[in-house]
Design a protein around this motif. Structure first.
Motif, PDB file in Angstrom:
ATOM      1  N   ALA A   5       0.856  -1.186   0.000  1.00 45.13           N
ATOM      2  CA  ALA A   5       0.000   0.000   0.000  1.00 45.13           C
ATOM      3  C   ALA A   5       0.892   1.236   0.000  1.00 45.13           C
ATOM      4  O   ALA A   5       1.778   1.359   0.850  1.00 45.13           O
ATOM      5  CB  ALA A   5      -0.911   0.011   1.218  1.00 45.13           C
ATOM      6  N   ILE A   6       0.685   2.131  -0.945  1.00 40.49           N
ATOM      7  CA  ILE A   6       1.457   3.365  -1.018  1.00 40.49           C
ATOM      8  C   ILE A   6       0.597   4.499  -0.469  1.00 40.49           C
ATOM      9  O   ILE A   6      -0.499   4.762  -0.957  1.00 40.49           O
ATOM     10  CB  ILE A   6       1.893   3.663  -2.459  1.00 40.49           C
ATOM     11  N   ILE A   7       1.108   5.148   0.574  1.00 38.76           N
ATOM     12  CA  ILE A   7       0.394   6.242   1.231  1.00 38.76           C
ATOM     13  C   ILE A   7       1.010   7.558   0.763  1.00 38.76           C
ATOM     14  O   ILE A   7       2.173   7.842   1.057  1.00 38.76           O
ATOM     15  CB  ILE A   7       0.483   6.141   2.764  1.00 38.76           C
ATOM     16  N   GLY A   8       0.231   8.332   0.036  1.00 40.65           N
ATOM     17  CA  GLY A   8       0.728   9.572  -0.546  1.00 40.65           C
ATOM     18  C   GLY A   8       1.145   9.342  -1.985  1.00 40.65           C
ATOM     19  O   GLY A   8       2.072   8.570  -2.246  1.00 40.65           O
ATOM     20  N   THR A  72       4.349  10.406   2.099  1.00 33.39           N
ATOM     21  CA  THR A  72       3.636  11.645   2.431  1.00 33.39           C
ATOM     22  C   THR A  72       4.610  12.758   2.798  1.00 33.39           C
ATOM     23  O   THR A  72       5.810  12.516   2.965  1.00 33.39           O
ATOM     24  CB  THR A  72       2.714  11.393   3.625  1.00 33.39           C
ATOM     25  N   PRO A  73       4.097  13.979   3.013  1.00 34.27           N
ATOM     26  CA  PRO A  73       4.933  15.017   3.615  1.00 34.27           C
ATOM     27  C   PRO A  73       5.441  14.577   4.985  1.00 34.27           C
ATOM     28  O   PRO A  73       4.809  13.754   5.664  1.00 34.27           O
ATOM     29  CB  PRO A  73       3.977  16.213   3.720  1.00 34.27           C
ATOM     30  N   PRO A  74       6.572  15.129   5.437  1.00 36.94           N
ATOM     31  CA  PRO A  74       7.243  14.614   6.637  1.00 36.94           C
ATOM     32  C   PRO A  74       6.437  14.672   7.924  1.00 36.94           C
ATOM     33  O   PRO A  74       6.633  13.833   8.811  1.00 36.94           O
ATOM     34  CB  PRO A  74       8.489  15.501   6.746  1.00 36.94           C
ATOM     35  N   PHE A  75       5.524  15.636   8.066  1.00 39.77           N
ATOM     36  CA  PHE A  75       4.884  15.827   9.360  1.00 39.77           C
ATOM     37  C   PHE A  75       3.973  14.678   9.763  1.00 39.77           C
ATOM     38  O   PHE A  75       3.596  14.575  10.939  1.00 39.77           O
ATOM     39  CB  PHE A  75       4.124  17.170   9.405  1.00 39.77           C
ATOM     40  N   VAL A  76       3.616  13.794   8.835  1.00 36.37           N
ATOM     41  CA  VAL A  76       2.788  12.636   9.203  1.00 36.37           C
ATOM     42  C   VAL A  76       3.521  11.310   9.035  1.00 36.37           C
ATOM     43  O   VAL A  76       2.923  10.250   9.152  1.00 36.37           O
ATOM     44  CB  VAL A  76       1.468  12.610   8.390  1.00 36.37           C
ATOM     45  N   GLU A  94       9.640   7.108   3.507  1.00 37.83           N
ATOM     46  CA  GLU A  94      10.504   8.053   2.798  1.00 37.83           C
ATOM     47  C   GLU A  94      11.276   8.923   3.801  1.00 37.83           C
ATOM     48  O   GLU A  94      10.885   9.085   4.953  1.00 37.83           O
ATOM     49  CB  GLU A  94       9.684   8.951   1.860  1.00 37.83           C
ATOM     50  N   LYS A  95      12.372   9.476   3.303  1.00 39.08           N
ATOM     51  CA  LYS A  95      13.128  10.431   4.111  1.00 39.08           C
ATOM     52  C   LYS A  95      12.337  11.730   4.211  1.00 39.08           C
ATOM     53  O   LYS A  95      11.510  12.020   3.337  1.00 39.08           O
ATOM     54  CB  LYS A  95      14.505  10.664   3.485  1.00 39.08           C
ATOM     55  N   TRP A 165       2.468  22.058   1.440  1.00 45.40           N
ATOM     56  CA  TRP A 165       3.084  21.573   2.669  1.00 45.40           C
ATOM     57  C   TRP A 165       4.529  22.012   2.853  1.00 45.40           C
ATOM     58  O   TRP A 165       5.107  21.826   3.924  1.00 45.40           O
ATOM     59  CB  TRP A 165       2.999  20.050   2.754  1.00 45.40           C
ATOM     60  N   ARG A 166       5.123  22.608   1.826  1.00 41.75           N
ATOM     61  CA  ARG A 166       6.514  23.019   1.928  1.00 41.75           C
ATOM     62  C   ARG A 166       6.641  24.410   2.556  1.00 41.75           C
ATOM     63  O   ARG A 166       5.748  25.233   2.460  1.00 41.75           O
ATOM     64  CB  ARG A 166       7.177  23.041   0.546  1.00 41.75           C
TER      65      ARG A 166
END
Length: 386
Positions: A5-8, A72-76, A94-95, A165-166
């Motif tokens: 499952a790919i989230i984002g 996803t973006p880093p905050f989650v 992801e990093k 989100w950036r």
């Protein structure tokens, strides 16, 4: 068959999807999740995937999924990874691993309690010339490392930080140090370990639409060695490099070796020691090939780790070490002080809340768009590869 499952489904997810599609007999992309309506469906259709589409990652936690891939973006990152691990699923994230050490430790705890596997993306370790640089250092032929130069130099135009989100500490978690130099700081940690002290300066020199830094310069103190790390998204040409000045020679990426020989007066001879270069070339030629590189290489390793019930090559501890170095850079640059490592749980920069309360907010974010057109780039690593 490993169900993924790919989230984002933003820009970086495409590198993951293309990697999984290289191994159709080993894995299947079974689900795509994105909070923006229609976005995951468009990606599904783009690649012709036989995948279910969801708006919320919670919806896949009770599904037949073996591996959750967090893009996803880093905050989650931490929240999604922890929820997936606790539901009995393996995770590749992801990093950067997370926006704080507290979140990293919570992810590691969830991994340990679940008995599942956790890998953090650091795809450059799977590049042949990076593997070769690490091998040369480990071989000892160049001698003890004395000085390291790390240039994590990228170029991002002003509009880069217009993406929703950036550009804020809340959603991106940081600027170029966390989200770009994370690659090079991971490689530095892989090759040199954790330094004893860090001294840094943070700045925003070209993006007045972002709270976060677009440039940082750090000095890291190791026993008997210094490393300088420059993180930038204002660098034309993206001339990235890792240069190790060692006791007997320089070894670097993009690939370069040079062994100076002194004259009686201490000055170097005009020509390098060709014997060292020949020895290094022969050593590298004898190493096994790297069958897959970049995201393909790391995700193939994750699949292999699941298939063979072993730890992935890049673990949660690897991801945490990188975040600790970045948190030390943010603390040093924010408080204008030298930071000693390791950082304790009582350190204000251990938590997201402490980081946000202490870092500089250079400018106010002035735009928020859902998508930006154009291709992603993964750094100017092609020059002089060997």
């Amino acid at each position: 068959m490993i169900n993924v499952a790919i989230i984002g489904t933003g820009g970086i997810s495409h590198a993951h999807i293309k990697a999984y599609l290289q191994f159709p007999d080993r894995c299947r992309i079974a689900a795509l999740v994105d909070i923006i309506p229609g976005k995951a469906q468009r990606v599904k259709e783009q690649y012709g995937l036989d995948a279910d589409v969801y708006l919320d990652h919670h919806e896949i936690l009770d599904k037949d999924i073996d591996l959750v891939d967090v893009c996803t973006p880093p905050f989650v990152h931490a929240e999604i990874s922890i929820n997936a691990l606790r539901s009995g699923k393996n995770v590749v994230c992801e990093k950067p691993m997370a926006a704080s050490l507290e979140e990293c430790d919570a992810m590691l705890k969830a991994r340990d309690e679940s008995g599942k596997k956790l890998s953090i993306i650091a795809q450059n370790r799977f590049r042949l010339p990076v593997r070769n640089l690490k091998a040369l250092l480990d071989s000892g032929m160049a001698g003890k490392v004395r000085q390291v130069t790390v240039n994590s130099l990228w170029f991002r135009g002003h509009s880069y930080y217009d993406l929703w989100w950036r550009g804020t500490w809340e959603t991106e978690g940081g600027g170029c140090t966390l989200n770009h130099a994370v690659h090079h700081i991971d490689m530095l940690g892989w090759m040199m370990g954790t330094p004893e002290k860090v001294t840094s300066v943070l700045a925003n020199t070209g993006h007045d639409n972002a709270e976060v830094e677009d440039l940082s310069v750090s000095v890291m103190e190791y026993p008997g060695a210094l490393a300088t790390v420059t993180a930038s998204v204002v660098s034309h040409g993206e001339d990235q490099a890792l240069i190790f000045q060692c006791e007997k020679a320089k070894v670097a990426f993009p690939y370069s070796v040079y062994a100076s020989q002194p004259q009686p007066n201490g000055f170097p001879l005009a020509e390098p020691d060709k014997a060292f270069e020949e020895e290094a070339d022969a050593y590298l030629a004898a190493l096994p090939p790297v069958p897959y590189e970049m995201h393909v290489g790391q995700l193939e390793d994750v699949l292999s780790a699941l298939e063979n019930d072993r730890e992935p090559a890049i673990t949660g501890e690897d991801g945490r070490r990188t975040i600790e170095l970045i948190c030390a850079i943010y603390k040093s640059g924010s408080l204008r002080t030298t930071v000693s490592l390791p950082m304790g749980k009582d350190d204000p920069f251990y938590t997201v809340e402490g980081i946000r309360a202490n870092v500089p907010h250079f400018y106010q974010k002035t735009a928020s768009v859902e998508n930006l057109e154009g291709e992603l780039s993964f750094g100017n690593f092609k020059k002089g590869e060997k």
